[in-house]
Design an enzyme around this catalytic site. Structure first.
Site, mmCIF file in Angstrom:
data_model
loop_
_atom_site.group_PDB
_atom_site.id
_atom_site.type_symbol
_atom_site.label_atom_id
_atom_site.label_comp_id
_atom_site.label_asym_id
_atom_site.label_seq_id
_atom_site.Cartn_x
_atom_site.Cartn_y
_atom_site.Cartn_z
ATOM 1 N N GLN A 1 0.591 -1.144 0.108
ATOM 2 C CA GLN A 1 0.126 -0.078 0.070
ATOM 3 C C GLN A 1 0.615 1.268 0.049
ATOM 4 O OE1 GLN A 1 -2.835 -1.893 3.258
ATOM 5 N NE2 GLN A 1 -4.113 -0.494 2.034
ATOM 6 N N ARG B 1 3.774 -1.187 12.857
ATOM 7 C CA ARG B 1 3.426 -2.148 12.265
ATOM 8 C C ARG B 1 3.511 -2.019 10.536
ATOM 9 N NH1 ARG B 1 -2.043 -4.655 10.594
ATOM 10 N NH2 ARG B 1 -1.448 -6.615 9.975
ATOM 11 N N HIS C 1 0.948 -9.597 3.956
ATOM 12 C CA HIS C 1 -0.357 -8.910 4.071
ATOM 13 C C HIS C 1 -0.782 -8.689 2.423
ATOM 14 C CE1 HIS C 1 -2.199 -5.060 6.060
ATOM 15 N NE2 HIS C 1 -2.762 -5.250 4.942
ATOM 16 N N ASN D 1 -2.002 -11.511 7.411
ATOM 17 C CA ASN D 1 -3.003 -10.518 7.668
ATOM 18 C C ASN D 1 -4.478 -10.835 7.072
ATOM 19 O OD1 ASN D 1 -3.730 -7.571 8.417
ATOM 20 N ND2 ASN D 1 -4.290 -7.519 6.346
ATOM 21 N N GLU D 2 -5.393 -10.978 7.939
ATOM 22 C CA GLU D 2 -6.900 -10.947 7.613
ATOM 23 C C GLU D 2 -7.049 -12.262 6.482
ATOM 24 O OE1 GLU D 2 -8.220 -7.366 5.993
ATOM 25 O OE2 GLU D 2 -8.524 -6.404 8.076
ATOM 26 N N ASN E 1 -8.365 -6.434 13.760
ATOM 27 C CA ASN E 1 -8.494 -5.349 12.708
ATOM 28 C C ASN E 1 -9.912 -5.189 12.967
ATOM 29 O OD1 ASN E 1 -6.072 -5.667 11.995
ATOM 30 N ND2 ASN E 1 -6.333 -6.113 9.923
ATOM 31 N N TYR F 1 -12.963 -2.136 12.369
ATOM 32 C CA TYR F 1 -13.477 -0.794 12.020
ATOM 33 C C TYR F 1 -14.983 -0.760 12.319
ATOM 34 C CZ TYR F 1 -9.086 -0.788 9.419
ATOM 35 O OH TYR F 1 -7.655 -0.932 9.004
ATOM 36 N N GLU G 1 -5.468 -2.951 13.627
ATOM 37 C CA GLU G 1 -5.824 -1.848 12.875
ATOM 38 C C GLU G 1 -7.236 -1.452 13.258
ATOM 39 O OE1 GLU G 1 -6.225 -2.739 8.578
ATOM 40 O OE2 GLU G 1 -4.361 -3.872 8.778
ATOM 41 N N TRP H 1 -5.113 2.679 12.117
ATOM 42 C CA TRP H 1 -4.689 2.482 10.582
ATOM 43 C C TRP H 1 -5.006 3.888 9.836
ATOM 44 C CZ3 TRP H 1 -2.425 -1.046 7.500
ATOM 45 C CH2 TRP H 1 -2.450 -0.994 6.201
ATOM 46 N N GLU I 1 -5.451 2.278 -1.321
ATOM 47 C CA GLU I 1 -6.490 1.318 -0.578
ATOM 48 C C GLU I 1 -7.279 0.166 -1.486
ATOM 49 O OE1 GLU I 1 -7.392 0.983 2.520
ATOM 50 O OE2 GLU I 1 -8.991 -0.344 2.080
ATOM 51 N N TRP I 2 -6.404 -0.590 -2.007
ATOM 52 C CA TRP I 2 -6.683 -1.859 -2.573
ATOM 53 C C TRP I 2 -7.556 -1.474 -3.860
ATOM 54 C CZ3 TRP I 2 -2.903 -4.730 -1.261
ATOM 55 C CH2 TRP I 2 -2.501 -4.530 -0.027
ATOM 56 N N PHE J 1 -7.482 6.881 4.559
ATOM 57 C CA PHE J 1 -7.440 6.349 6.104
ATOM 58 C C PHE J 1 -6.266 7.329 6.952
ATOM 59 C CE2 PHE J 1 -9.849 2.590 4.651
ATOM 60 C CZ PHE J 1 -10.663 2.445 5.808
HETATM 61 C C1 NOJ Z 1 -7.509 -4.027 6.698
HETATM 62 C C2 NOJ Z 1 -6.280 -4.207 5.750
HETATM 63 O O1 NOJ Z 1 -5.627 -5.038 6.321
HETATM 64 C C3 NOJ Z 1 -5.857 -3.056 5.058
HETATM 65 O O2 NOJ Z 1 -4.788 -3.245 4.186
HETATM 66 C C4 NOJ Z 1 -6.657 -1.850 4.711
HETATM 67 O O3 NOJ Z 1 -6.171 -0.856 3.972
HETATM 68 C C5 NOJ Z 1 -7.552 -1.684 5.867
HETATM 69 N N1 NOJ Z 1 -8.407 -2.876 6.171
HETATM 70 C C6 NOJ Z 1 -8.859 -0.619 5.226
HETATM 71 O O4 NOJ Z 1 -9.387 -1.123 4.426
#
Ligand code: NOJ
Length: 597
Positions: free
Chosen positions: A53, A110, A216, A261-262, A402, A404, A483, A529, A536-537, A545
């Site tokens: 990222q 991190r 990640h 990660n996730e 993580n 949100y 996060e 985060w 952002e993907w 963010f």
């Molecule tokens: C979790 C992910 O680990 C991170 O890469 C992403 O940017 C954030 N969520 C926000 O969507």
């Protein structure tokens, strides 16, 4: 008489509850005063990023293409046709970014390691190596790196020293951010820290603690081309190899590791909805050219979990006694609340937690998938062999959460969840989704304030609830909030600098985290985060963010108001008036560049 007495008690109780509720509401929605001192001593506060990222430099110094590099260049994959070829150019600006972290006063940082920077290509065996590997006797008479036999001719090899050097520089510079005047002193300090780690790591940590995620979302495209990435069991060994290289190269200084990660979110987007590479899916989830949304996410997660467990086994057997670090896994953790008071929706909310969070955490704590999943899935849910269950069980030292947002959950076993238009999420009536429909609205009213991310609505209480859930289900295993952060709704200019809503979000989520800790949850740290606006993907750069703004042209970083707030929070200054306590000045690369010109 008793009846009258009990009804009076009930009324008094209800009034008290209502009053308590309104106090909590008022205090968390309006003015939340949360202080660093509300958290235990030794609690780590940090900021988080990930390699893909922010790094950019996607072909510099021997890095090879990763899955996302290739995906971004497929038309229509990423909003506005964005890519992360350059991203925030952290690869070339890492020193500035470490200065920023230092000026914020964080305890830890991190970040993740780019797999294709460290292991860019396959190692092919030379004729001599092939001969050597096939002849057991030779290994006694010729000094030879046994790894070449293990990893050559099929597994990924060839360590890129430039990649190792890059992360070494990051780690060393983080650790030295504690007023160490020169290299010699840094080395003495690190040695001292190494020795004293036996006593208590937290007490001796000056500088910024590196908190490293091994994987990640990004991996070398070649692994995808060769055998289909995480859909193949071969990926487990390649991941273990990559992790071993990380332990060997950085483990003398890195004490906190996250393996993956996730895995839950990645497999949902990559193999169920088809919005992340390799873009696999099937109807009703989407129309991809290949994939099976009911089965592939389960296989990918299965391989990730085994890759994780094998990695931890190796760490514990070969590295831990000397390096003394801890290893965890990071799970994407929405909180789920029943859509209605109906018992079936309550069960649906529990199921959603099991199918999303316990899917990952039950295996690494108890050694198998959650009973809820076994109950509703057929043979598509893979089975662990008994020796696999043994290495999975208790294969984490901590849980990475993580968190949100919170969603409503509605039952799809007893009621119909057919979705025919684009306003609803397709596939809720399938086992892979736990027969749960999730939504962010009830009767047209959103569950919380919207943010820049679809389905990320602000529900601060969810932080306490998700931590409570993990605390109860996993017997209060140590946790880190790896996060938590806020993205402003799109095109809000105030987010550039005056991001008050981000500050309110952070304050209120932290307040509920502090409450969970007061109630006994063993949470050891919190990572915001994210450090700066980044890639952002699939949303590209349209969702932000960061607590630092990055100018899209110059890539200079300027602190938003939230950065000042975070800095003041970390130095335990007055929190509601960010201007009141500016003893340390925040790093602003716009200004520093201007001065040096
Ligand atoms: C979790 C992910 O680990 C991170 O890469 C992403 O940017 C954030 N969520 C926000 O969507």
């Amino acid at each position: 008489m008793w009846k009258k007495f009990s009804s009076t008690i009930t009324i008094v109780f209800l009034i008290l509850c209502a009053a308590a509720n309104s106090i909590v509401k008022a205090s968390f929605e309006d003015e939340v005063d949360i202080k660093r001192s509300d958290f235990p001593d030794g609690f780590l506060f940090g900021a988080a990023t990930s390699s893909y990222q922010i790094e950019g430099a996607n072909l510099e110094d021997g890095r090879s293409l990763c899955n996302w590099d290739v995906f971004c260049h497929i038309k229509g994959s990423i909003a506005n046709g964005d890519s992360a070829d350059i991203a925030e150019d952290h690869y070339n600006r890492y020193m500035e970014d470490i200065e920023i972290l230092h000026s914020l006063g964080v305890d830890a940082y991190r970040f993740s390691i780019s797999w294709s920077r460290v292991l860019p290509s396959m190692h092919f065996l030379s004729p001599f190596e092939r001969f050597h590997c096939s002849c057991f006797f030779l290994s006694w008479v010729v000094v030879f790196d046994k790894h070449i036999c293990d990893y050559g001719g099929g597994k990924f090899g060839g360590v890129n020293q430039a990649g190792i050097l890059f992360y070494n520089k990051i780690i060393d510079n983080l650790l030295s951010r504690g007023a160490m005047p020169n290299d010699y002193l840094i080395k003495c300090f690190l040695l001292f820290k190494q020795i004293c780690f036996i006593a208590d790591n937290s007490k001796f940590s000056a500088g910024i603690e590196p908190f490293v995620t091994i994987h990640h979302f990004d991996y070398p495209q070649e692994l995808e081309n060769r055998y289909g990435g995480w859909l193949s069991h071969l990926m487990q060994e390649d991941f273990v190899h990559f992790a071993e290289i990380c332990f060997q190269s950085f483990g003398d200084r890195v004490k906190y590791w996250c393996t993956i990660n996730e895995p839950n979110l990645f497999s949902e987007f990559a193999y169920e909805r088809g919005t992340y590479p390799p873009a696999h899916c099937s109807p009703p989830f989407g129309n991809c050219s290949t994939g099976n949304s009911d089965v592939e996410p389960l296989i990918a997660v299965h391989n990730m979990l085994l890759g994780h467990a094998k990695t931890v086994k190796i760490y514990r057997e070969r590295f831990k006694s000397e390096q003394r670090g801890v290893v965890g896994i990071v799970v994407h953790s929405f909180m789920y609340k029943p859509l209605t008071e109906d018992k079936r929706d309550k069960e649906a909310a529990d199921r959603a937690l099991a199918f999303n969070i316990a899917w990952i955490l039950d295996p690494v704590v108890f050694g198998d998938y959650p009973p809820e999943m076994r109950h509703y899935h057929g043979s598509e849910l893979p089975k662990f062999a008994s020796e696999e269950r043994i290495i999975l069980r208790d294969s984490i030292d901590f849980i990475g959460i993580n968190h949100y947002a919170t969603l409503y959950a509605k039952d799809c076993i007893y009621s119909s969840c057919i979705c025919n238009d684009s306003s609803c999420t397709k596939g809720s009536d399938r086992a892979i989704r736990g027969f749960v429909y999730t939504a962010a609205e009830r009767d047209g009213v959103p569950i919380g304030e919207p943010t820049g991310m679809a389905r990320f609505f602000v529900v601060p209480r969810g932080m306490e609830e998700i931590v409570e859930y993990a605390k109860k289900r996993y017997l209060n295993k140590p946790m880190f909030v790896t996060e938590n952060g806020y993205s402003s709704p799109l095109n809000k200019v105030e987010d550039y600098h005056h991001d008050v809503k981000r500050i309110n979000y952070l304050k209120s989520y932290l307040a509920f985290l502090a409450r969970a800790i007061r109630n006994g949850a063993d949470v050891r740290g919190y990572f915001l985060w994210t450090l700066m606006d980044d890639f952002e993907w699939v949303n590209g750069y349209s969702v932000r963010f960061g607590i630092y703004r990055v100018d899209p042209q110059t890539l200079n970083r300027t602190p938003k108001l939230s950065a000042s707030w975070f800095r003041n929070f970390l130095s335990n200054c007055s929190l509601n008036y960010v201007e009141s306590c500016n003893s340390i000045s925040l790093m602003n690369t716009d200004e520093s560049r201007a001065q040096s010109e």
